[in-house]
Design an enzyme around this catalytic site. Structure first.
Site, PDB file in Angstrom:
ATOM      1  N   THR A  43       2.802 -12.470   3.132  1.00 17.07           N
ATOM      2  CA  THR A  43       1.998 -12.963   2.030  1.00 17.07           C
ATOM      3  C   THR A  43       2.641 -14.268   1.525  1.00 17.07           C
ATOM      4  O   THR A  43       3.688 -14.672   2.023  1.00 17.07           O
ATOM      5  CB  THR A  43       1.889 -11.870   0.936  1.00 17.07           C
ATOM      6  OG1 THR A  43       0.828 -12.199   0.061  1.00 17.07           O
ATOM      7  CG2 THR A  43       3.172 -11.691   0.153  1.00 17.07           C
TER       8      THR A  43
ATOM      9  N   LYS B 264       2.137   2.092  -5.059  1.00 15.53           N
ATOM     10  CA  LYS B 264       2.849   1.589  -6.255  1.00 15.53           C
ATOM     11  C   LYS B 264       2.034   1.814  -7.519  1.00 15.53           C
ATOM     12  O   LYS B 264       2.590   2.089  -8.579  1.00 15.53           O
ATOM     13  CB  LYS B 264       3.148   0.081  -6.118  1.00 15.53           C
ATOM     14  CG  LYS B 264       4.121  -0.229  -5.014  1.00 15.53           C
ATOM     15  CD  LYS B 264       4.353  -1.706  -4.882  1.00 15.53           C
ATOM     16  CE  LYS B 264       3.135  -2.457  -4.388  1.00 15.53           C
ATOM     17  NZ  LYS B 264       2.722  -2.105  -3.017  1.00 15.53           N
TER      18      LYS B 264
ATOM     19  N   ASP C  94       0.812  -1.219   0.000  1.00 19.96           N
ATOM     20  CA  ASP C  94       0.000   0.000   0.000  1.00 19.96           C
ATOM     21  C   ASP C  94       0.845   1.270   0.000  1.00 19.96           C
ATOM     22  O   ASP C  94       0.446   2.292   0.557  1.00 19.96           O
ATOM     23  CB  ASP C  94      -0.961   0.037   1.210  1.00 19.96           C
ATOM     24  CG  ASP C  94      -1.745  -1.248   1.343  1.00 19.96           C
ATOM     25  OD1 ASP C  94      -2.254  -1.716   0.323  1.00 19.96           O
ATOM     26  OD2 ASP C  94      -1.840  -1.771   2.468  1.00 19.96           O
TER      27      ASP C  94
ATOM     28  N   GLN D  29       2.107  -5.913  -3.069  1.00 20.56           N
ATOM     29  CA  GLN D  29       2.448  -5.979  -1.639  1.00 20.56           C
ATOM     30  C   GLN D  29       3.798  -5.281  -1.381  1.00 20.56           C
ATOM     31  O   GLN D  29       4.154  -4.397  -2.139  1.00 20.56           O
ATOM     32  CB  GLN D  29       2.464  -7.431  -1.129  1.00 20.56           C
ATOM     33  CG  GLN D  29       1.103  -8.084  -1.083  1.00 20.56           C
ATOM     34  CD  GLN D  29       0.770  -8.859  -2.337  1.00 20.56           C
ATOM     35  OE1 GLN D  29       1.635  -9.477  -2.932  1.00 20.56           O
ATOM     36  NE2 GLN D  29      -0.461  -8.817  -2.752  1.00 20.56           N
TER      37      GLN D  29
ATOM     38  N   THR E 108      -9.633  -4.910   0.740  1.00 21.85           N
ATOM     39  CA  THR E 108     -10.502  -5.413   1.805  1.00 21.85           C
ATOM     40  C   THR E 108     -11.290  -4.306   2.514  1.00 21.85           C
ATOM     41  O   THR E 108     -12.217  -4.604   3.265  1.00 21.85           O
ATOM     42  CB  THR E 108      -9.660  -6.122   2.883  1.00 21.85           C
ATOM     43  OG1 THR E 108      -8.686  -5.168   3.355  1.00 21.85           O
ATOM     44  CG2 THR E 108      -8.922  -7.322   2.332  1.00 21.85           C
TER      45      THR E 108
ATOM     46  N   GLY F 112      -4.175  -4.489  -4.686  1.00 21.25           N
ATOM     47  CA  GLY F 112      -5.202  -3.578  -5.165  1.00 21.25           C
ATOM     48  C   GLY F 112      -4.555  -2.264  -5.497  1.00 21.25           C
ATOM     49  O   GLY F 112      -4.148  -1.543  -4.611  1.00 21.25           O
ATOM     50  N   HIS F 113      -4.363  -2.009  -6.772  1.00 19.38           N
ATOM     51  CA  HIS F 113      -3.733  -0.748  -7.143  1.00 19.38           C
ATOM     52  C   HIS F 113      -4.804   0.282  -7.464  1.00 19.38           C
ATOM     53  O   HIS F 113      -5.677   0.043  -8.290  1.00 19.38           O
ATOM     54  CB  HIS F 113      -2.856  -0.940  -8.370  1.00 19.38           C
ATOM     55  CG  HIS F 113      -1.609  -1.709  -8.074  1.00 19.38           C
ATOM     56  ND1 HIS F 113      -0.921  -1.566  -6.915  1.00 19.38           N
ATOM     57  CD2 HIS F 113      -0.924  -2.605  -8.813  1.00 19.38           C
ATOM     58  CE1 HIS F 113       0.137  -2.352  -6.931  1.00 19.38           C
ATOM     59  NE2 HIS F 113       0.147  -3.008  -8.081  1.00 19.38           N
ATOM     60  N   THR F 114      -4.712   1.417  -6.803  1.00 20.95           N
ATOM     61  CA  THR F 114      -5.666   2.487  -7.065  1.00 20.95           C
ATOM     62  C   THR F 114      -5.039   3.473  -8.037  1.00 20.95           C
ATOM     63  O   THR F 114      -3.970   4.011  -7.771  1.00 20.95           O
ATOM     64  CB  THR F 114      -6.000   3.229  -5.751  1.00 20.95           C
ATOM     65  OG1 THR F 114      -6.253   2.249  -4.747  1.00 20.95           O
ATOM     66  CG2 THR F 114      -7.204   4.123  -5.916  1.00 20.95           C
TER      67      THR F 114
HETATM   68  P1  GTP Z   1      -0.633  -2.707  -3.083  1.00 21.12           P
HETATM   69  O1  GTP Z   1      -0.097  -3.302  -4.318  1.00 21.12           O
HETATM   70  O2  GTP Z   1      -1.859  -3.400  -2.560  1.00 21.12           O
HETATM   71  O3  GTP Z   1       0.384  -2.574  -2.021  1.00 21.12           O
HETATM   72  O4  GTP Z   1      -1.169  -1.198  -3.464  1.00 21.12           O
HETATM   73  P2  GTP Z   1      -0.462   0.181  -3.788  1.00 21.12           P
HETATM   74  O5  GTP Z   1       0.945   0.201  -3.336  1.00 21.12           O
HETATM   75  O6  GTP Z   1      -0.703   0.530  -5.233  1.00 21.12           O
HETATM   76  O7  GTP Z   1      -1.237   1.220  -2.893  1.00 21.12           O
HETATM   77  P3  GTP Z   1      -2.807   1.547  -2.870  1.00 21.12           P
HETATM   78  O8  GTP Z   1      -3.231   1.871  -4.247  1.00 21.12           O
HETATM   79  O9  GTP Z   1      -3.537   0.504  -2.105  1.00 21.12           O
HETATM   80  O10 GTP Z   1      -2.833   2.796  -1.942  1.00 21.12           O
HETATM   81  C1  GTP Z   1      -2.393   3.997  -2.286  1.00 21.12           C
HETATM   82  C2  GTP Z   1      -3.497   5.039  -2.053  1.00 21.12           C
HETATM   83  O11 GTP Z   1      -2.907   6.297  -1.913  1.00 21.12           O
HETATM   84  C3  GTP Z   1      -4.440   5.204  -3.219  1.00 21.12           C
HETATM   85  O12 GTP Z   1      -5.702   5.625  -2.767  1.00 21.12           O
HETATM   86  C4  GTP Z   1      -3.786   6.289  -4.056  1.00 21.12           C
HETATM   87  O13 GTP Z   1      -4.654   7.001  -4.893  1.00 21.12           O
HETATM   88  C5  GTP Z   1      -3.248   7.173  -2.976  1.00 21.12           C
HETATM   89  N1  GTP Z   1      -2.015   7.892  -3.274  1.00 21.12           N
HETATM   90  C6  GTP Z   1      -0.959   7.495  -4.022  1.00 21.12           C
HETATM   91  N2  GTP Z   1       0.011   8.423  -3.971  1.00 21.12           N
HETATM   92  C7  GTP Z   1      -0.443   9.429  -3.169  1.00 21.12           C
HETATM   93  C8  GTP Z   1       0.126  10.654  -2.693  1.00 21.12           C
HETATM   94  O14 GTP Z   1       1.258  11.018  -2.984  1.00 21.12           O
HETATM   95  N3  GTP Z   1      -0.645  11.404  -1.837  1.00 21.12           N
HETATM   96  C9  GTP Z   1      -1.898  11.037  -1.464  1.00 21.12           C
HETATM   97  N4  GTP Z   1      -2.556  11.836  -0.635  1.00 21.12           N
HETATM   98  N5  GTP Z   1      -2.452   9.892  -1.880  1.00 21.12           N
HETATM   99  C10 GTP Z   1      -1.737   9.095  -2.720  1.00 21.12           C
END
Ligand code: GTP
Length: 438
Positions: free
Chosen positions: A252, A28, A25, A237, A314, A52-54
C-alpha cells in the site's frame, strides 16, 4: 501562562496502537471496537478509504472505511490524523449513513487534522488510468486515488484539509496540481484535460461542510493523555503491505508499522505504551504479490468459505494459506507488540491437521526471518510443522480452559515462537465471541 501538558509528562493516559501483523484484513475492526470501551479517543493515522473495518455489534453489521471505528461508541472522541489521506466525498457519505443509523457525527465527536492530505477527483482518475495502462502487471490498488494522493504529498503539491477554510487558496492549489496532471491525462492516458474551476466546484460543497471538523489532532491527543485518558491508534492494512517494509511493490502507499502511529497523528513514540498486533489464525492476502504459504486445494477453499474471506472494501476473494511465523517474526521485529490479538481461531475448527510455517528455505539456506531481497518471497520454500486439528465449534467458548487442547496448543506454539502473549482470542465476529486472558 497556565500549566500546559507536555509529551514528556503525558499524565496517566496511555497510547495503545492496534496494527495488522499480516497483509491486512486480520479483523482489526473488531479488536479496535473492543478496546475502545476503555479509551477516551480513537485515531486513524495512515491509509484512507482503502481500509474497511467490519464491526458487528449485537448482530448488526456496519462497515466503516474512513471514519475511526470508535464512532459507534457514544462519547468517544474520533480523530483523523495527518498521516491519513482523506476523500471528503466519501467521508461525507459515511457521515450521512451513520447519522441515518442514529450515530452522533458532530464536530464535538470528530476532528480532522488540518494537515491531512485530501484525495481529489483527479487522484481517483489517475489511479484508474494507471491500472488500465499497467494491464497485466497490476499492483492491485483499490482505485480510490490513495497512491496518487500520497505522491502529491511527497511532491509537495498536495491539498490539505486545512485548505478547505480558504477557497481562494484551494483554487490556486488545484490549478497548480493540474498543470502536470492534465499533461498526463491528455498525452499519456488519452483522456480529456480537467478544468480547475470545475474541480473546485465539485469539491467546494463537501469542503465547506467539513470546515467545522478541522482542528489540531496532535493537541487533542496530548491533552487527552494528560487528563489520564487512553488514546487508541487504529491501524489499517497490515505490516507486509507497508510501503517500505512490505512485499514491495505489492504494497500500500503508506507505512503500516506501529511506529507510524506517532508520525501519522502528531505524538511522541514514547507515549505508545501498548502495541497490540492483530494476527489472524491463518493467512490471507487480497490481490497480487508473493504468498509463500498459499493453499490452492480444498483446505484453501475451506478457509476462504468458512472465514468469509471477501474484501470489505472491494468484495474481492481473498487468497488463503497457513499461518506464517516467518512473516510474523518480521512483524514483531518491526512493530514490537506488547501482546497479540489472535482472530478467527474458530475458522480452523474441522481441520484434521493444521500446518504452521516455521522457516523458509531460500538459495540453499534456512531463514527464520524473510530474506530481504526484493521479490525473494516468490521463491522461498516454506518449512512446515504439523499440529493436530480439532473438531469442536469454538464460536460459543468464552474461557481459555474450555478451548480444546489442540486449539490451546496451537495458540501456545504461536506465543512461544513470537515470545509474546495472545491476550485476546477472537472466536467469532461479535464482541461477545472473545476470550480475554488476564
Ligand atoms: P483492514 O483494515 O482492511 O485490514 O480490515 P480488518 O482488519 O478490520 O478486517 P475486516 O473487517 O476486513 O475483516 C474481518 C472479517 O472477519 C469481518 O467480517 C469480521 O466481522 C470478521 N471477524 C473478525 N473476527 C472474527 C473471528 O474471530 N471469527 C470470525 N469467524 N470472524 C471474525
Amino acid at each position: 501562562m497556565g500549566e500546559f501538558p507536555t509529551q514528556q509528562n503525558p499524565g496517566s493516559g496511555r497510547g495503545i496502537v492496534i496494527h495488522g501483523a499480516q497483509w491486512g484484513d486480520e479483523g482489526k475492526g473488531k479488536i479496535v471496537d473492543l478496546l475502545t470501551e476503555s479509551a477516551k479517543a480513537v485515531v486513524r493515522f495512515q491509509g484512507g478509504n482503502n481500509a474497511g473495518h467490519t464491526l458487528v455489534v449485537g448482530g448488526e453489521k456496519t462497515i466503516v472505511h474512513l471514519m475511526p471505528s470508535g464512532i459507534l461508541h457514544d462519547g468517544k472522541t474520533c480523530l483523523i490524523g495527518n498521516g491519513v489521506v482523506l476523500d471528503p466525498e466519501v467521508l461525507c457519505r459515511e457521515m450521512d449513513t451513520l447519522a441515518a443509523q442514529g450515530v452522533d457525527v458532530t464536530p464535538e465527536r470528530l476532528t480532522i487534522s488540518k494537515k491531512t492530505q485530501v484525495i481529489m477527483p483527479y487522484h481517483r482518475l489517475l489511479d484508474g488510468a494507471r491500472e488500465t495502462l499497467l494491464a497485466g502487471a497490476k499492483i492491485g490498488t483499490t482505485g480510490r486515488g490513495i497512491g496518487p494522493c500520497y505522491e502529491d504529498k511527497m511532491a509537495r503539491i498536495g491539498i490539505r484539509a486545512g485548505d478547505f477554510a480558504y477557497p481562494e487558496l484551494l483554487a490556486k492549489k488545484i490549478a497548480k496540481a493540474l498543470v502536470e496532471k492534465n499533461t498526463l491525462f491528455t498525452k499519456l492516458y488519452d483522456m480529456p484535460a480537467l478544468d480547475p474551476d470545475a474541480v473546485l466546484e465539485q469539491i467546494l460543497p463537501v469542503a465547506k461542510r467539513l470546515v467545522p471538523y478541522l482542528g489540531d489532532v496532535s493537541s487533542i491527543i496530548q491533552k487527552t493523555l494528560a487528563a489520564g485518558g487512553d488514546v487508541l491508534f487504529e491501524g489499517a492494512q497490515g505490516t507486509h503491505l507497508d510501503i517500505d517494509h512490505g512485499t514491495y511493490p505489492f504494497v500500500t502507499s503508506s507505512n503500516t508499522v506501529s511506529g507510524q502511529a506517532a508520525a501519522g497523528s502528531g505524538c511522541a513514540p514514547s507515549v505508545l505504551g501498548r502495541v497490540v498486533a492483530v494476527v489472524k489464525a491463518y493467512t490471507t492476502r487480497v490481490g497480487s504479490g508473493p504468498f509463500p504459504t498459499e493453499l490452492f486445494g480444498t483446505v484453501g477453499d475451506y478457509l476462504q468459505e468458512k472465514g468469509g474471506e471477501f474484501g470489505a472494501t472491494t468484495g474481492r476473494k481473498r487468497r488463503c494459506g497457513w499461518l506464517d511465523l516467518v512473516l510474523l517474526r518480521e512483524s514483531a521485529r518491526l512493530s514490537g507488540p506488547t501482546d497479540i490479538a489472535l482472530t478467527k481461531l474458530d475458522v480452523l475448527s474441522g481441520l484434521f491437521e493444521i500446518k504452521i510455517c516455521i522457516g523458509y528455505r531460500y538459495k540453499g539456506k534456512v531463514y527464520e526471518y524473510p530474506p530481504q531481497d526484493e521479490g525473494a518471497l516468490e521463491f522461498v520454500e516454506p518449512i512446515y510443522e504439523t499440529m493436530p486439528g480439532w473438531e469442536e465449534d469454538l464460536s460459543g467458548i468464552t474461557t481459555w480452559e474450555d478451548l480444546p487442547l489442540a486449539a490451546r496448543e496451537y495458540v501456545s506454539r504461536i506465543e512461544q515462537s513470537l515470545k509474546t502473549t495472545c491476550s485476546i482470542l477472537s472466536v467469532g465476529p461479535d464482541r461477545r465471541q472473545t476470550i480475554i486472558r488476564g
